[in-house]
Enzyme design. Sequence first.
Site, PDB file in Angstrom:
ATOM      1  N   LYS A   1       0.836  -1.215   0.000  1.00 21.78           N
ATOM      2  CA  LYS A   1       0.000   0.000   0.000  1.00 21.78           C
ATOM      3  C   LYS A   1       0.870   1.264   0.000  1.00 21.78           C
ATOM      4  CE  LYS A   1      -2.014  -1.274   3.900  1.00 21.78           C
ATOM      5  NZ  LYS A   1      -1.349  -2.573   4.168  1.00 21.78           N
TER       6      LYS A   1
ATOM      7  N   ARG B   1      -9.711   0.172   8.899  1.00 16.54           N
ATOM      8  CA  ARG B   1      -9.232  -1.185   9.158  1.00 16.54           C
ATOM      9  C   ARG B   1     -10.231  -2.015   9.951  1.00 16.54           C
ATOM     10  NH1 ARG B   1      -3.444   0.034   8.902  1.00 16.54           N
ATOM     11  NH2 ARG B   1      -2.176  -1.765   9.352  1.00 16.54           N
TER      12      ARG B   1
ATOM     13  N   ARG C   1      12.022  -5.215   4.753  1.00 17.15           N
ATOM     14  CA  ARG C   1      11.647  -3.822   4.451  1.00 17.15           C
ATOM     15  C   ARG C   1      12.604  -2.823   5.100  1.00 17.15           C
ATOM     16  NH1 ARG C   1       5.663  -1.868   5.329  1.00 17.15           N
ATOM     17  NH2 ARG C   1       5.929  -2.852   7.363  1.00 17.15           N
TER      18      ARG C   1
ATOM     19  N   ARG D   1      11.606  -0.674  10.632  1.00 19.09           N
ATOM     20  CA  ARG D   1      10.508  -0.341  11.542  1.00 19.09           C
ATOM     21  C   ARG D   1      10.514  -1.288  12.745  1.00 19.09           C
ATOM     22  NH1 ARG D   1       4.942   0.322   8.297  1.00 19.09           N
ATOM     23  NH2 ARG D   1       4.154  -1.045   9.933  1.00 19.09           N
TER      24      ARG D   1
HETATM   25  P1  AP5 Z   1       4.766  -1.636   1.813  1.00 20.18           P
HETATM   26  O1  AP5 Z   1       4.411  -0.810   0.630  1.00 20.18           O
HETATM   27  O2  AP5 Z   1       5.578  -0.996   2.882  1.00 20.18           O
HETATM   28  O3  AP5 Z   1       3.482  -2.356   2.409  1.00 20.18           O
HETATM   29  P2  AP5 Z   1       2.231  -1.793   3.176  1.00 20.18           P
HETATM   30  O4  AP5 Z   1       1.041  -2.450   2.592  1.00 20.18           O
HETATM   31  O5  AP5 Z   1       2.247  -0.287   3.190  1.00 20.18           O
HETATM   32  O6  AP5 Z   1       2.534  -2.419   4.594  1.00 20.18           O
HETATM   33  P3  AP5 Z   1       2.583  -1.881   6.083  1.00 20.18           P
HETATM   34  O7  AP5 Z   1       3.368  -2.883   6.875  1.00 20.18           O
HETATM   35  O8  AP5 Z   1       3.038  -0.447   6.169  1.00 20.18           O
HETATM   36  O9  AP5 Z   1       1.155  -1.994   6.486  1.00 20.18           O
HETATM   37  P4  AP5 Z   1       0.636  -2.157   7.861  1.00 20.18           P
HETATM   38  O10 AP5 Z   1      -0.757  -2.137   7.475  1.00 20.18           O
HETATM   39  O11 AP5 Z   1       1.037  -3.268   8.687  1.00 20.18           O
HETATM   40  O12 AP5 Z   1       1.317  -0.923   8.666  1.00 20.18           O
HETATM   41  P5  AP5 Z   1       0.765   0.495   9.092  1.00 20.18           P
HETATM   42  O13 AP5 Z   1       1.891   1.427   9.133  1.00 20.18           O
HETATM   43  O14 AP5 Z   1      -0.441   0.843   8.312  1.00 20.18           O
HETATM   44  O15 AP5 Z   1       5.540  -2.952   1.267  1.00 20.18           O
HETATM   45  C1  AP5 Z   1       6.037  -3.912   2.180  1.00 20.18           C
HETATM   46  C2  AP5 Z   1       7.400  -4.417   1.690  1.00 20.18           C
HETATM   47  O16 AP5 Z   1       7.228  -5.139   0.471  1.00 20.18           O
HETATM   48  C3  AP5 Z   1       8.404  -3.295   1.392  1.00 20.18           C
HETATM   49  O17 AP5 Z   1       9.669  -3.746   1.756  1.00 20.18           O
HETATM   50  C4  AP5 Z   1       8.274  -3.101  -0.128  1.00 20.18           C
HETATM   51  O18 AP5 Z   1       9.464  -2.608  -0.705  1.00 20.18           O
HETATM   52  C5  AP5 Z   1       7.953  -4.525  -0.607  1.00 20.18           C
HETATM   53  N1  AP5 Z   1       7.085  -4.556  -1.788  1.00 20.18           N
HETATM   54  C6  AP5 Z   1       6.063  -3.716  -2.078  1.00 20.18           C
HETATM   55  N2  AP5 Z   1       5.462  -4.060  -3.242  1.00 20.18           N
HETATM   56  C7  AP5 Z   1       6.128  -5.182  -3.672  1.00 20.18           C
HETATM   57  C8  AP5 Z   1       5.995  -6.026  -4.831  1.00 20.18           C
HETATM   58  N3  AP5 Z   1       5.048  -5.801  -5.762  1.00 20.18           N
HETATM   59  N4  AP5 Z   1       6.848  -7.086  -4.952  1.00 20.18           N
HETATM   60  C9  AP5 Z   1       7.809  -7.322  -4.013  1.00 20.18           C
HETATM   61  N5  AP5 Z   1       7.987  -6.543  -2.910  1.00 20.18           N
HETATM   62  C10 AP5 Z   1       7.155  -5.505  -2.745  1.00 20.18           C
HETATM   63  O19 AP5 Z   1       0.275   0.167  10.562  1.00 20.18           O
HETATM   64  C11 AP5 Z   1       1.179  -0.112  11.619  1.00 20.18           C
HETATM   65  C12 AP5 Z   1       0.405  -0.289  12.901  1.00 20.18           C
HETATM   66  O20 AP5 Z   1      -0.283   0.929  13.233  1.00 20.18           O
HETATM   67  C13 AP5 Z   1      -0.696  -1.357  12.884  1.00 20.18           C
HETATM   68  O21 AP5 Z   1      -0.196  -2.643  13.168  1.00 20.18           O
HETATM   69  C14 AP5 Z   1      -1.647  -0.830  13.957  1.00 20.18           C
HETATM   70  O22 AP5 Z   1      -1.162  -1.129  15.250  1.00 20.18           O
HETATM   71  C15 AP5 Z   1      -1.562   0.675  13.777  1.00 20.18           C
HETATM   72  N6  AP5 Z   1      -2.590   1.202  12.857  1.00 20.18           N
HETATM   73  C16 AP5 Z   1      -2.363   1.848  11.659  1.00 20.18           C
HETATM   74  N7  AP5 Z   1      -3.526   2.182  11.088  1.00 20.18           N
HETATM   75  C17 AP5 Z   1      -4.514   1.740  11.905  1.00 20.18           C
HETATM   76  C18 AP5 Z   1      -5.927   1.770  11.833  1.00 20.18           C
HETATM   77  N8  AP5 Z   1      -6.595   2.320  10.794  1.00 20.18           N
HETATM   78  N9  AP5 Z   1      -6.635   1.196  12.862  1.00 20.18           N
HETATM   79  C19 AP5 Z   1      -6.005   0.649  13.907  1.00 20.18           C
HETATM   80  N10 AP5 Z   1      -4.664   0.577  14.044  1.00 20.18           N
HETATM   81  C20 AP5 Z   1      -3.919   1.121  13.043  1.00 20.18           C
END
Ligand code: AP5
Length: 213
Positions: free
Chosen positions: A13, A88, A127, A160
């Site tokens: 994402k 989410r 990552r 991270r």
């Molecule tokens: P990346 O693009 O970083 O993936 P992402 O989908 O953005 O993953 P996140 O881990 O950031 O999502 P998340 O939902 O866990 O974390 P968030 O910060 O939202 O890609 C991942 C990796 O793959 C990278 O290394 C990239 O280079 C690689 N890649 C990408 N595309 C690729 C491809 N096509 N092929 C190969 N490799 C590829 O949330 C963190 C925490 O915050 C949560 O756990 C929760 O505690 C809290 N939180 C955040 N939002 C909420 C919410 N709305 N409600 C409740 N808690 C929340």
Amino acid sequence: MNIMLFGAPGAGKGTQAKFLIEKYDIPQISTGDILRAAIKAGTEMGLEAKKFMDEGKLVPDSTIIGIIRDRLTEEDCKEGFILDGFPRTIPQAEALEKLMKDMKISLDRVISLNVPDDLIVDRITGRRVCPKCGASFHVEFNPPKSTDICDYCGEGLIIRKDDTAETVVNRLASYHAQTAPLFDFYTARGVMAEVDGTREVSEVKEDIFKILG
Ligand code: AP5
Ligand code: ZN
């Protein structure tokens, strides 16, 4: 254009959001990035959220909905925005629907990046992220042009704190229990589009651009 990127942790994402910002000149709203900034700033909300994030659990809906209400009403969201990592849960999606109705706007498209769980662990443990602009890279699958330096802003990349194999298990469990039901929620509203997120980063980007036009 108001877009939401949907998918498991590590589905890509954040990576795809960067391309959409460049193409459509609208801001990315990542609740994960906003929460990490709050932790860095040492705010009360950040310290509270950190307990949940470190364990790979979702932060309470009331906190997240408050963040989004403040952010969506900012000036730079007037021409559209990219939601990344929000909503989410069903209560978050319902709150968003109400908020958007009050603002007389709607979601144009939800893009689901489909990636099976067995690929997620490798993606997350390899990552590297930019602490300044939030860009995501991968040591093997999506390396930056210079090792450990952000392509977008030149900042040094970091790992991270929640990107461990143990935390990924919890994050995936939260995803399947609380977030996956949103797929049906948005399909029922006629805005869902699916993309094969296992393809190369550039191929996924092209697929998304085709859908959005
Ligand atoms: P990346 O693009 O970083 O993936 P992402 O989908 O953005 O993953 P996140 O881990 O950031 O999502 P998340 O939902 O866990 O974390 P968030 O910060 O939202 O890609 C991942 C990796 O793959 C990278 O290394 C990239 O280079 C690689 N890649 C990408 N595309 C690729 C491809 N096509 N092929 C190969 N490799 C590829 O949330 C963190 C925490 O915050 C949560 O756990 C929760 O505690 C809290 N939180 C955040 N939002 C909420 C919410 N709305 N409600 C409740 N808690 C929340
Ligand atoms: Zn950067």
